[in-house]
Scaffold this active site. Structure first.
Site, PDB file in Angstrom:
ATOM      1  N   GLN A 178       8.973  48.827  15.726  1.00  0.00           N
ATOM      2  CA  GLN A 178       8.144  49.891  16.326  1.00  0.00           C
ATOM      3  C   GLN A 178       6.876  49.297  16.917  1.00  0.00           C
ATOM      4  O   GLN A 178       6.434  49.680  18.003  1.00  0.00           O
ATOM      5  CB  GLN A 178       7.778  50.949  15.272  1.00  0.00           C
ATOM      6  CG  GLN A 178       8.947  51.605  14.575  1.00  0.00           C
ATOM      7  CD  GLN A 178       9.868  52.333  15.521  1.00  0.00           C
ATOM      8  OE1 GLN A 178       9.427  52.888  16.529  1.00  0.00           O
ATOM      9  NE2 GLN A 178      11.152  52.296  15.233  1.00  0.00           N
ATOM     10  N   TYR A 191      14.905  51.985   8.476  1.00  0.00           N
ATOM     11  CA  TYR A 191      15.915  52.450   9.451  1.00  0.00           C
ATOM     12  C   TYR A 191      15.299  53.138  10.670  1.00  0.00           C
ATOM     13  O   TYR A 191      14.110  53.347  10.745  1.00  0.00           O
ATOM     14  CB  TYR A 191      17.018  53.275   8.800  1.00  0.00           C
ATOM     15  CG  TYR A 191      16.686  54.566   8.065  1.00  0.00           C
ATOM     16  CD1 TYR A 191      15.520  55.285   8.263  1.00  0.00           C
ATOM     17  CD2 TYR A 191      17.629  55.089   7.181  1.00  0.00           C
ATOM     18  CE1 TYR A 191      15.296  56.468   7.588  1.00  0.00           C
ATOM     19  CE2 TYR A 191      17.415  56.283   6.504  1.00  0.00           C
ATOM     20  CZ  TYR A 191      16.239  56.962   6.713  1.00  0.00           C
ATOM     21  OH  TYR A 191      16.021  58.130   6.057  1.00  0.00           O
ATOM     22  N   GLU A 192      16.178  53.423  11.612  1.00  0.00           N
ATOM     23  CA  GLU A 192      15.757  54.010  12.902  1.00  0.00           C
ATOM     24  C   GLU A 192      14.756  53.097  13.612  1.00  0.00           C
ATOM     25  O   GLU A 192      13.809  53.544  14.237  1.00  0.00           O
ATOM     26  CB  GLU A 192      15.159  55.403  12.665  1.00  0.00           C
ATOM     27  CG  GLU A 192      15.260  56.337  13.856  1.00  0.00           C
ATOM     28  CD  GLU A 192      16.695  56.717  14.184  1.00  0.00           C
ATOM     29  OE1 GLU A 192      17.036  56.639  15.354  1.00  0.00           O
ATOM     30  OE2 GLU A 192      17.471  57.054  13.266  1.00  0.00           O
ATOM     31  N   GLY A 193      14.996  51.788  13.518  1.00  0.00           N
ATOM     32  CA  GLY A 193      14.082  50.795  14.080  1.00  0.00           C
ATOM     33  C   GLY A 193      13.040  50.418  13.056  1.00  0.00           C
ATOM     34  O   GLY A 193      12.149  51.215  12.757  1.00  0.00           O
TER      35      GLY A 193
END
Lengths: 592, 283
Positions: free
Chosen positions: A446, A439-441
């Site tokens: 990234q 999650y969060e990319g």
């Protein structure tokens, strides 16, 4: 369940010795932030995490959240723990004093977050999401919205969420379909379905404030047509208290591999009343304001879990008797030697330790620069810090969560079969850690952010914010008598990083797919060099003090392990990425 | 309710080492803590204040660095802190210490009457348990020692009811305010500090009194000069001649383990079985 004690000694080392935390008070707006505040805050945070959050970690995992008729019940004890957390003022730790927060710098926030994640990541999700919502509102919302919502988000009576993902769009948010229709009174009616919404519904707070990405009727396609809206679960009445129920409902919760006590919700918005946050069409920009902090926070989640795994594994390795040491019997009065005497067990323990201490140093470094970026009023200093944070954000997120997952796995392996069963909590750390890579990319995203956005930006200016200080350090110390052996491996890996950077920059310009094919290996190579730089700096501080204090002796020992046994991975990564993307892209699709 | 809690900064005895050759205590590098018994009295004071209102003042006598322990107490929620520090106080025994503290409390009472003075049962470095009673005598307070819990406080009648641990039981005692209470480890441990209290504590002004400011007119009664106690000798107790032996037995059920352990014990100490049998017969 394995015991946990917050690593306060190492935290103080990272805060004061490695990063000059005592100088934070020189930044405008942080004048009050001196060590006499930090120490008691860290100590009390440690107590809260050890005494309140940690005992609920395993029971919360076993029980999970329950959904019934649109209501979500958190596991037993979570509500009481949240009350203690909120009443202690911890929800406002890193929030602005003007809205009732404590105004602590990111460096302190990062260390406290590590303790929370180490003891109960599921619990930490609830205040964590609130803080994300706070950050976005603080940066972009109108003064009216701020006055109505921020004080309650800061004091924790209300919580927040981030509603981005929809069933058909995760990474590619330009596909977002949720609609926002303007109303005569200046509000909007929001309609659509959001999924994977952490803390979307729960019983910890009296109201939940959703931040929702949605599209205005006349908005252009893609990412430029997306705006951000504030949608409360209960619409505040004239006194600002929760009033009528809004059209935002939780349709179900997910059944997951880990962080089971964190409610992951399907949120249905049905003509829910909302208000625009920031400008129309600038929703993604508003989201990205908080991304740097949030991605650092996810990296720190990994770090916390790795530390918890280390503490469990070391205790077990000292205690568990199996086999005899190959260099001669170590515990003659016992039936066998503790497994801590076996080289392969030490390899695993030191791998975790080099990971946690290295990542703690790296996280504190980035948090420190984030403080400078947020507070400095000198344009050049501010820009340098922002550049540095920009390039390091994808690295701390992906590197720290990947290494942490490997570390948690090592910790479980030390326990053998006892790690695989639930009793000791070691497998929970592995399961809880797994989501941080996603999650969060996702970590692959990234890596693309690093090579696709951060590397080419301003003709490589972001990269220089990292390359220059590391290059200067190497030049100054590579020939030192004592420190040299810690700097030479860094210098060698740094050359590989520079060559790889040049290669990707050259090839990637003509053929972006080549850069994308190298991205993940490149990020890991970059991250290992960043850790090596931290380890060399830690060795520099530890060398003169090692004779008198076992803490610094252990620091040197771990630095040596990192340089000799972990950093050489950069050689393999370098070879792999220099081989190019042909083997990936030439492979016929139908052959998969 | 105005409450004064007397605290002392002491070396963390869990971390003290005795030099293996000279048998002296190695204090170097040993962190200091608030005397653990004082934390029980601080928690009792804070709980009372939260219930009936009033103020909690923490008072300590010591070197300037004792300020650290006062700030800690403020971080737990105490309202005010007073540090008695003066070179005249150096070397005080319990007589001189209770004189200085009692005088300072009397000084505090000039601002507002003190209803209760709380102390720990004893300190972990001195272990005398004399300072609390010494204060009570000097100030003419009723005293309740070895208290494990303050059960009730009647604001109307100004009566306080406590549980006092005594040999073989618990006494329920009631007396009138003003009172001096010394606390044992009880059912409540010290609370966790909240962020606002922690931040306030770091910045709160600390009242620092020297002997004169505390209202002490006769410094001859303070410090070494006011302390008739003489330390004749410090020595480590002689280790016992024999080391404990570990008896290991293998058995599956509790009964088997117990029987095997007894058999092994009687084999190791041949006289024991006969002695025990005789004692049982006599009893």
């Amino acid at each position: 369940m394995a015991n946990y004690q917050a690593p306060l000694r190492d935290m103080r080392f990272v805060l004061y010795e490695l990063n000059q935390g005592a100088d934070l008070c020189k930044l405008p707006g942080l004048e009050d932030m001196t060590p006499d505040l930090f120490d008691p805050v860290l100590e009390e945070a440690a107590k809260l995490c050890e005494q309140v959050l940690h005992p609920l970690n395993r029971s919360g995992d076993e029980e999970g959240c329950t959904w019934e008729n649109g209501q979500v019940r958190t596991p037993q004890g979570f509500k009481q723990a949240y009350e203690l957390f909120r009443d202690g003022g911890w929800t406002g730790l890193a929030c602005a004093p003007e809205f009732g927060g404590q105004g602590m710098p990111q460096m302190i926030n990062t260390l406290v977050s590590e303790m929370i994640c180490a003891t109960n990541l599921s619990f930490g999700m609830y205040p964590g999401l609130s803080h994300g919502a706070y950050t976005a509102l603080y940066a972009h919302a109108s003064d009216d919205l701020k006055a109505a919502y921020l004080p309650k988000l800061v004091d924790g009576t209300w919580s927040g969420t981030m509603c981005l993902t929809e069933p058909h769009c995760g990474t590619d948010l330009g596909l977002c379909r949720t609609k926002a229709v303007p109303q005569a009174d200046g509000s909007y009616k929001i309609t659509g379905t959001k999924i994977f919404i952490s803390a979307g519904e729960h019983d910890l707070t009296e109201n939940i404030i959703h931040l929702v990405l949605a599209r205005l009727p006349d908005a252009p396609k893609g990412i430029k047509g997306i705006s951000l809206f504030l949608v409360p679960k209960f619409l505040p009445d004239a006194q600002g208290n929760p009033g009528p129920r809004n059209g935002a409902a939780c349709g179900s919760i997910e059944h997951k591999m880990g962080i089971k006590a964190s409610a992951t919700c399907v949120m249905n918005f049905d003509e829910a009343t909302g208000w625009l946050v920031g400008e129309a069409g600038k929703g993604m920009r508003a989201m990205f304001t908080m991304m740097n902090e949030e991605r650092l926070a996810v990296g720190v989640q990994g770090l916390g879990l790795a530390e918890a795994s280390y503490q469990g594994a070391v205790a077990y390795a000292r205690d568990r008797l199996q086999g005899r040491s190959l260099s001669g019997v170590k515990a003659p009065d016992k039936a066998a030697d503790p497994i801590i005497h076996h080289p392969d067990v030490r390899r695993m323990l030191l791998t975790i330790r080099a990971t946690t201490e290295g990542c703690r140093a790296l996280a504190a470094w980035v948090a420190n620069r984030l403080d400078v970026a947020e507070h400095s009023v000198e344009p050049q200093e501010k820009r340098d810090a922002e550049d540095f944070v920009a390039v390091m954000t994808p690295i701390v997120k992906a590197l720290m969560t990947d290494l942490a997952f490997e570390a948690a796995n090592h910790g479980m392996q030390v326990f053998g079969g006892h790690g695989f069963i639930r009793e000791h909590g070691m497998e929970q750390l592995v399961r809880d850690c797994r989501i941080a890579q996603i999650y969060e990319g996702a970590n692959g995203i990234q890596a693309l952010d690093l090579v696709g956005r951060k590397m080419p930006a301003h003709a490589g200016r972001y990269l220089r914010a990292f390359f220059h200080p590391v290059g200067d350090f190497i030049a100054a110390h590579v020939e030192d008598d004592e420190l040299g052996p810690f700097v030479q491996p860094l210098a060698k890996a740094f050359v590989r990083l520079q060559q790889a950077t040049g290669q990707i920059a050259r090839v990637g310009l003509a053929k972006p797919e080549e850069a994308a094919a190298a991205a993940t290996d490149y990020l890991r190579l970059f991250g290992l060099v960043a850790l090596a730089y931290q380890w060399a700096r830690m060795a520099q501080i530890a060398l003169p003090k090692a004779d008198a204090d076992p803490f610094y002796r252990a620091k040197l020992g771990t630095a040596r392990f990192f340089m000799e046994r972990m950093l050489p991975q950069t050689g393999g990564l370098f070879s792999a990425l220099m081989a190019g993307g042909g083997s990936l892209m030439d492979f016929p699709e139908e052959a998969f | 309710m105005n409450i004064v809690v007397c605290i002392k900064q002491v070396p963390d005895s869990a971390q003290i080492r005795v030099h293996p050759v000279t048998n002296t205590i190695m204090r170097q590098g040993v962190p200091t803590i608030i005397n653990p018994y004082d934390l029980f009295s601080l928690e009792a004071a804070l709980a009372l204040r939260d219930k009936v209102g009033g103020t909690v003042t923490v008072l300590t006598m010591g070197p300037p660095m004792a300020e650290e322990s006062l700030r800690k107490a403020l971080g737990y929620g105490a309202d005010r802190a007073v540090l008695l520090t003066d070179r005249f106080f150096a070397g005080s025994d319990t007589l001189a210490t209770s004189y200085a503290l009692a005088t300072a409390i009397a000084k505090l009472a000039e601002e507002a009457p003190i209803d209760m003075v709380l102390c720990g049962k004893q300190t972990i470095d001195g272990d005398t348990a004399q300072v609390g009673p010494g204060i009570a005598c000097r100030l003419g307070l009723n005293q309740l020692t070895y208290v494990t819990a303050i059960d009730a406080l009647d604001a109307e009648s100004r009566e306080v009811t406590v549980q006092r641990r005594s040999e073989g039981g618990v006494q329920l005692l009631r007396t009138r305010l003003p009172v001096m209470v010394t606390m044992l480890e009880g059912s409540t441990s010290i609370r966790r500090g909240s962020m606002p209290d922690l931040l306030r504590a770091a910045r709160a002004p600390i009242t620092v009194w020297n002997a004169a400011a505390a209202g002490i007119e006769d410094v001859q009664r303070c410090g070494l000069r006011g302390s008739p106690t003489v330390v004749k000798k410090v020595f480590a107790p002689k280790p016992r001649a024999e080391k404990a032996k570990l008896i290991e037995v293998k058995g599956r059920r509790d009964g088997e383990i117990a029987a095997d352990a007894l058999a092994a014990l009687f084999a190791a100490v041949p006289k024991l079985e006969g002695d025990l049998a005789r004692q049982t017969v006599q009893a």
